[in-house]
Structure formats: structure tokens, C-alpha cells
Design a protein around this motif. Structure first.
Motif, PDB file in Angstrom:
ATOM      1  N   PRO A 106      -3.398  17.491 -13.544  1.00  0.00           N
ATOM      2  CA  PRO A 106      -4.119  18.239 -14.566  1.00  0.00           C
ATOM      3  C   PRO A 106      -3.641  19.648 -15.185  1.00  0.00           C
ATOM      4  CG  PRO A 106      -5.179  18.784 -12.664  1.00  0.00           C
ATOM      5  CD  PRO A 106      -3.918  17.815 -12.220  1.00  0.00           C
ATOM      6  N   MET A 122      -6.415   6.538  -3.605  1.00  0.00           N
ATOM      7  CA  MET A 122      -7.364   7.175  -4.257  1.00  0.00           C
ATOM      8  C   MET A 122      -8.941   7.068  -3.763  1.00  0.00           C
ATOM      9  SD  MET A 122      -5.500   8.449  -7.748  1.00  0.00           S
ATOM     10  CE  MET A 122      -4.060   8.875  -7.934  1.00  0.00           C
ATOM     11  N   ARG A 139       0.777  14.716  -1.071  1.00  0.00           N
ATOM     12  CA  ARG A 139       0.612  13.153  -1.516  1.00  0.00           C
ATOM     13  C   ARG A 139       1.758  12.110  -1.518  1.00  0.00           C
ATOM     14  NH1 ARG A 139      -3.205  16.464  -2.322  1.00  0.00           N
ATOM     15  NH2 ARG A 139      -5.239  15.736  -2.487  1.00  0.00           N
ATOM     16  N   TYR A 198       0.852  -1.123  -0.121  1.00  0.00           N
ATOM     17  CA  TYR A 198       0.099  -0.094  -0.090  1.00  0.00           C
ATOM     18  C   TYR A 198       1.085   1.324  -0.056  1.00  0.00           C
ATOM     19  CZ  TYR A 198      -3.907   2.826   1.028  1.00  0.00           C
ATOM     20  OH  TYR A 198      -5.234   3.481   1.030  1.00  0.00           O
ATOM     21  N   GLN A 249      -8.652  16.600  -5.400  1.00  0.00           N
ATOM     22  CA  GLN A 249      -7.415  16.952  -6.357  1.00  0.00           C
ATOM     23  C   GLN A 249      -7.569  15.799  -7.342  1.00  0.00           C
ATOM     24  OE1 GLN A 249      -4.887  18.576  -7.680  1.00  0.00           O
ATOM     25  NE2 GLN A 249      -5.774  20.366  -6.606  1.00  0.00           N
ATOM     26  N   TYR A 273      -8.604  12.381  -0.535  1.00  0.00           N
ATOM     27  CA  TYR A 273      -9.108  13.430  -1.122  1.00  0.00           C
ATOM     28  C   TYR A 273      -8.626  13.596  -2.703  1.00  0.00           C
ATOM     29  CZ  TYR A 273     -11.271  14.928   3.115  1.00  0.00           C
ATOM     30  OH  TYR A 273     -12.084  14.777   4.192  1.00  0.00           O
ATOM     31  N   THR A 274      -8.381  12.340  -3.294  1.00  0.00           N
ATOM     32  CA  THR A 274      -7.721  12.392  -4.387  1.00  0.00           C
ATOM     33  C   THR A 274      -8.574  11.550  -5.406  1.00  0.00           C
ATOM     34  OG1 THR A 274      -5.656  12.344  -3.302  1.00  0.00           O
ATOM     35  CG2 THR A 274      -5.427  11.890  -5.775  1.00  0.00           C
ATOM     36  N   ALA A 304      -0.553  19.940  -3.975  1.00  0.00           N
ATOM     37  CA  ALA A 304      -1.072  18.792  -3.823  1.00  0.00           C
ATOM     38  C   ALA A 304      -0.178  17.457  -4.059  1.00  0.00           C
ATOM     39  CB  ALA A 304      -2.286  18.608  -4.807  1.00  0.00           C
TER      40      ALA A 304
END
Lengths: 342, 342
Positions: free
Chosen positions: A102, B122, A120, A55, B97, B66-67, A116
Motif C-alpha cells: 500500500p 492470505m 512473507r 501452495y 498487513q 496476517y495478510t 512485511a
DNA sequence: GTGAAAGCGCTAACAT
DNA sequence: ATGTTAGCGCTTTCAC
């Protein structure tokens, strides 16, 4: 592959199944020091049998997420996929995965997305032609390993990969001048920010145009719009309205050249009969039969490959001295450029 | 914004600074139940002062990251950016995001990337025209909330957003038939997998072509290649080699039409004088002046917006019944189609 | 309404 | 070479 419903298989399950400690499993996963062949075999087998996948999100809390983020300014620009392919190919045989932000078109967007990515837990970032001002780039690079693509200028904190835009612009100017053109106009992407003026590819291309024109003893004719199709369209309209029209137009990017071609078509002018047009980037559609645009090829695949390689090296050793890779562009002559009309 | 070097600001720092518990901070972050206005104010202020940003990777271990991951098959296809814009616009005012997978072109790639996304915690996935066989899609959707875009067919486990490809194909056929064409050929993307034959947009477009041709009492002329420029080029060559050439070609995608145009140019044929050509997707370059391709517009922005909305709803309630959204395409007539040559 | 404490899945010290 | 233990930064019971 976990079986649809139900809990995810964890390292604990694997350890229990293989009758070893979780540490052992962790070590095998990371090829870390201190594992006997027999233990590795046992663990591998348990992993197979249970269909275990680490994970990544949890790994990141202590170690790495094995994720590399790529920020690209405009997903519509067909030049970027080439870079991406280069990145992917280089990363293919590693444990790293690529994730893209994006597309974004402002400093604010860029900041949001890079943040972001950092939040992450990404192990490294590849920034393609970012707009962020230099100090912010440096700050970012102190937080996370980073490679900046397409921006000229040197930093101690991040590696860079650029293509020689000065030379590229000269390739076009010389090609057109050799065809007999003397009035060669250039459509550039307007740039006002001082550091970006010296670092961004668009600004450097414009500078390359100026230098090459001076070297050939030709007069400079510069139009400032944007690197978009619309920018090309508007730029061409300005040029057509001149009392003394240019015979050739060097658009700073292929997409800009598309706008130029549209404007010329509408004005009933033929290319290259009435006017020669050249682009930059050698994008996919430059090669399209009905377009066949003369352009400059930046070897996007190599750019991406180099960026990925540099990033891996920096992730492995954050203290290593920063490297600058500079690649050379080549001219691709197609049907939109021709001899000076009589 | 953390200050360059040094440790990241954590929830503990915020709690200490605001003189409250970490629980309280966590609750404020998630707008959870049980926070007084005064406490919220204190926490908000501490967050501002310290420049705290929650570490999404860590949040994921207990809650959400939050992805949202977006898988797209081909970053070069200029249709996809429109979908992406729709997704981005819908997600703009949420805490989510978007991160994209690098483009992939095989089932294996798709599996690797979707797994990578799941492993990175995700919260939901948007799969654009995926190649994965139905059972794998369903399994995936049981593991993580998912929306499938572009694939026809209904599933209880994921929501879908499609454009009506049957109608779209008919728009082109009727347009050409109304112009007087009777021999209208279609270049399709070869499909053999049985479930994909009924689900993939390319296959449905071919079926729409067949239906529309039958309705108009016209004879079907189908060439199977691929949805690439090369596929269009080869398809056109096959059509040109026919003893009885078609007067119009309906390419299953704009990119295919590009190849067709290239082949026609090389053969010295004029468009639409000698032959009409239509594409599908209304991509950016269909609108380019020198191309001006008649095409079908799929409203990519709306497709993306709907997909994002459905995904948010499914993340909020995984048990909700699955929804199918079907949008209608529109015809965009440009200069590559014209009346039947005499 | 608020906070203490346990734990998500993994890695990294530190034993042994 | 192997296992034990303590966290990483956050959310979530569950007391108060």
C-alpha cells in the motif's frame, strides 16, 4: 479450482493420483532435472484432473514463493501505473506474481512494508523512488534481491533504473528559453537529507534546472515546497507575490503543475497568455483535453520492464555485478507553454 | 532487523535466548491463553534483543499469515486510493498487513490474481468492484473470507459494502433539472452480462438516471460506451452529432467526464455556458482548479474502513451471518454545471 | 502454566 | 530416472 468446501488439493494427492512420488511432482512443477517425458505427462494430467495449484506459501519455506513485491510511494501519482504495467508485462510469461505494498509516505512506512514483504517470503523487491536512507537500502538488498527505481547513485548490492532527470529538466528550461522566456522559476520538492539530495529525482531535477539555467545565462529562481498539488498551489502563490513575477514556471511534477494552474486560475491569469506552465512525468491527466500540460515523458513502461528484468536476473544469480540502467526522457509540448507575452 | 548477512532469527533462537520453549514464544506472539506475566516479559525482551520478526510465510502453514489481499480493477482510477486509505487506517492497529494485486481488467486476470492471493495464504480478501460472475465470487468466498465492495446484491457467503448509486444518480439529475435543464443525457458503461446488469455500479447508476428522469418527467437519452476517457470522448461526439443536442451531460464517472470535456473543448463549446457536465466519484482531478468538475462523492474512506472491519469480523468468525453496508453519496457542485443557456 | 512432539505443503539432499 | 527422508519456521494438540 478446488471444489468450494473441503481440503485443498496437495502435492500428495497429485502423487497418489498419478502413482508417482511427491518428489516427482515437485520436479515437474519446477521443470527440474531428472524427469522423463512419460512421467511428466502423467503428473500433468493428474494436476489437471485434480485442479491442483501449488501452495506458494509452503513452497517458500524451502524454495521460492514466486512472488515479487513492489513498493510504491504514492498510489495517487499517476506516473506509477505506467511503471507497473512495464513490470507486469515483463513478468507475464514467468511463474512470478506481483504484489504491491500500500502506498506509503514515510521512512517508517517503507520499513514496515518492506519488512512485511520479506517476512512473507517474497523472492525479490522493486522499490520505486524509496525514501529510505542508503545504508538501509543496502542492508535490505543483502537480505533480499532488490532493484531500486528512480534513485540516482550506484550501489554494489542492488541494481538501479533511473531516468536522466538532469536532461529532463534541461528539456523544459530550453523549451521555455527558446520561446523567449528569461525569468523561469522552478518549484521543487524540499530535500534536506544529504544522501537523498544527490539521489532523489526531485533533487536531481532541481540541479538540472540550475545547470540548464546557468548554461543559458539565466537567473535562477527556486521555490521549495513539496511534490503535491498543494505544494504547487503554495509555490505559485509565492511566485505571484514577487515584485518581479516570472513569465514561466517549471513545476517538478505534473501534480505540482496542477496546483500552479489552480492558483493562476484563481488569480485570473491566463495560461499561457500571462504565464507558461510546464510539469514533469507526462501523467495521464497532463494529456486531458482541458489541461493539456507541457511535460516530460519518462517512459514508465520501459522503466518497469527494465526493473523486472534486472530483478529476475538478480534472483537467478545473487552474485552478479550490479547494473545501472539510465533511460532518456523526452519533451511533450502541449498548450500550457507559449511564447513570452509582450 | 537482522544483521545484514547470515541466517534469519527464528523462534528457536528466541526460545533459547529466553530459556523457554518455542511453544511459549509462539503463545506470546499470538497473545494466546496460558502465559504468565513473567514469561511474557522474558520472551518480549528476548524478541527485542534479537530483533526477531515472525516469518509470516511459515506461520501461514499452520495458522494465519496476517495478510489481507486487496484486488482493485484499475489502479489508474483515482477513486480507489481513497478506499485503500480507509482500509489501511482501519488495519493500522492490527497485526494485519495489506497487499494489493496489480490492477486487472478482465475476469481472467481477476481469477489469476485472486488465486495467487489464496495460494499465498492470505487470510482474507477485499474485492473492489470485481468483474467475476456471481457463482465464482461465491466459490471464492467459501475458500477464503471475502468482502465485496461496490457490487450491489446480497450473498450469504460474503459481506458487501456499496454506495447508493441510485440516489447518487438522482442527485445529479435533480441538480441539473433544478438548474432548468430538460434534455439531460447520460453516458454509461455498456453492460450485457445479466447478473452484472443488476449488480455493477455502472449499471445501477444508469438505472438511477432512468428513474430520476422519469420522476421529473424528462425524456431519457442514454449513450453506451465505457468508463474510460475515450468512452467519454466518443460518447460526447455521438451526442454532439444529434439533431437535437442535450444541454447537460451526466457522465457515469469522472474519467468519462474528462473525455467529454475534451470533446467539447475541441468542438469549441464552453462549459457550462453551452453545455453542463457532471461526473461521478469526486476523484482527485475533479477538484483540480482548471477542471472543477461537479461530481458525486462516495466517501471512499468510509467504504474502505467498513470493508476492512467486516473482513476482520469474518476472519474471526467465518460462520457469522453476512452483512450489507450501504453508504450514501453526496453532491459536490463545482463550475462545470450551470443554468440552462438561454 | 509449561513444554515435547507432530505436522502444515513443499523442496532438497541423498539414496537407489 | 525415481523414490525416501529430513527438514523449512511456525502452530497446535496433548501430556505434564
Amino acid at each position: 479450482m478446488d471444489s468450494g468446501t473441503g481440503r485443498r488439493v496437495t502435492i500428495v494427492d497429485v502423487a497418489r493420483h498419478a502413482k508417482v512420488s511427491t518428489t516427482a511432482v515437485s520436479k515437474v512443477l519446477r521443470n527440474a532435472y531428472g524427469t522423463s517425458p512419460s512421467m511428466r505427462a502423467k503428473v500433468q494430467q493428474a494436476i489437471e484432473e485434480l485442479g491442483y495449484r501449488p501452495y506458494a506459501a509452503a513452497r517458500g519455506l524451502r524454495g521460492k514463493t514466486y512472488t515479487i513485491g513492489v513498493l510504491l510511494p504514492d498510489i495517487r501519482n499517476p506516473f506509477f501505473p505506467d511503471i507497473l504495467d512495464g513490470i507486469k508485462d515483463t513478468l507475464r510469461d514467468t511463474d512470478y506474481q506481483v504484489l504491491l505494498g500500500p502506498s506509503c509516505d514515510s521512512e517508517k512506512d517503507e520499513a514496515t512494508i518492506t519488512n512485511a514483504m520479506i517476512d512473507r517470503g517474497m523472492d525479490g523487491l522493486i522499490l520505486i523512488a524509496p525514501l529510505l536512507p542508503r545504508p538501509l537500502l543496502e542492508r535490505l538488498a543483502k537480505t533480499v534481491p532488490a532493484v531500486v527505481v528512480g534513485r540516482h547513485g550506484h550501489s554494489d548490492h542492488y541494481d538501479t533504473v533511473t531516468d536522466d532527470d538532469i536532461t529532463g529538466a534541461a528539456l523544459i528550461v530550453n523549451h521555455l528559453a527558446d520561446l523567449g522566456h528569461r525569468h523561469i522559476a522552478h518549484i521543487e520538492h524540499r530535500e534536506t537529507d544529504p544522501t537523498r539530495l544527490s539521489e532523489m529525482p526531485n533533487a536531481v531535477r532541481a540541479e538540472g534546472y540550475r545547470q540548464a539555467m546557468r548554461t543559458r545565462g539565466l537567473e535562477i529562481d527556486l521555490v521549495s515546497t513539496t511534490y503535491t498539488q498543494e505544494g504547487g498551489y503554495l509555490g505559485a502563490q509565492q511566485l505571484l507575490a514577487r515584485p518581479h513575477r516570472p513569465t514561466a514556471v517549471f513545476a517538478g511534477a505534473d501534480i505540482v503543475a496542477m496546483g500552479v494552474l489552480t492558483a493562476l486560475t484563481e488569480a485570473g491569469l491566463s495560461v499561457p497568455g500571462d504565464m507558461s506552465v510546464a510539469g514533469y512525468d507526462n501523467t495521464t491527466f497532463a494529456a486531458l483535453g482541458p489541461i493539456s500540460l507541457t511535460s516530460v515523458d519518462q517512459a514508465g513502461h520501459e522503466i518497469g520492464g527494465n526493473a523486472a528484468r534486472l530483478l529476475l536476473a538478480r534472483i537467478a544469480d545473487r552474485k552478479r555485478p550490479s547494473t545501472q540502467v539510465k533511460l532518456s526522457p523526452t519533451l511533450v509540448v502541449r498548450r500550457t507553454t507559449g511564447p513570452l507575452p509582450l
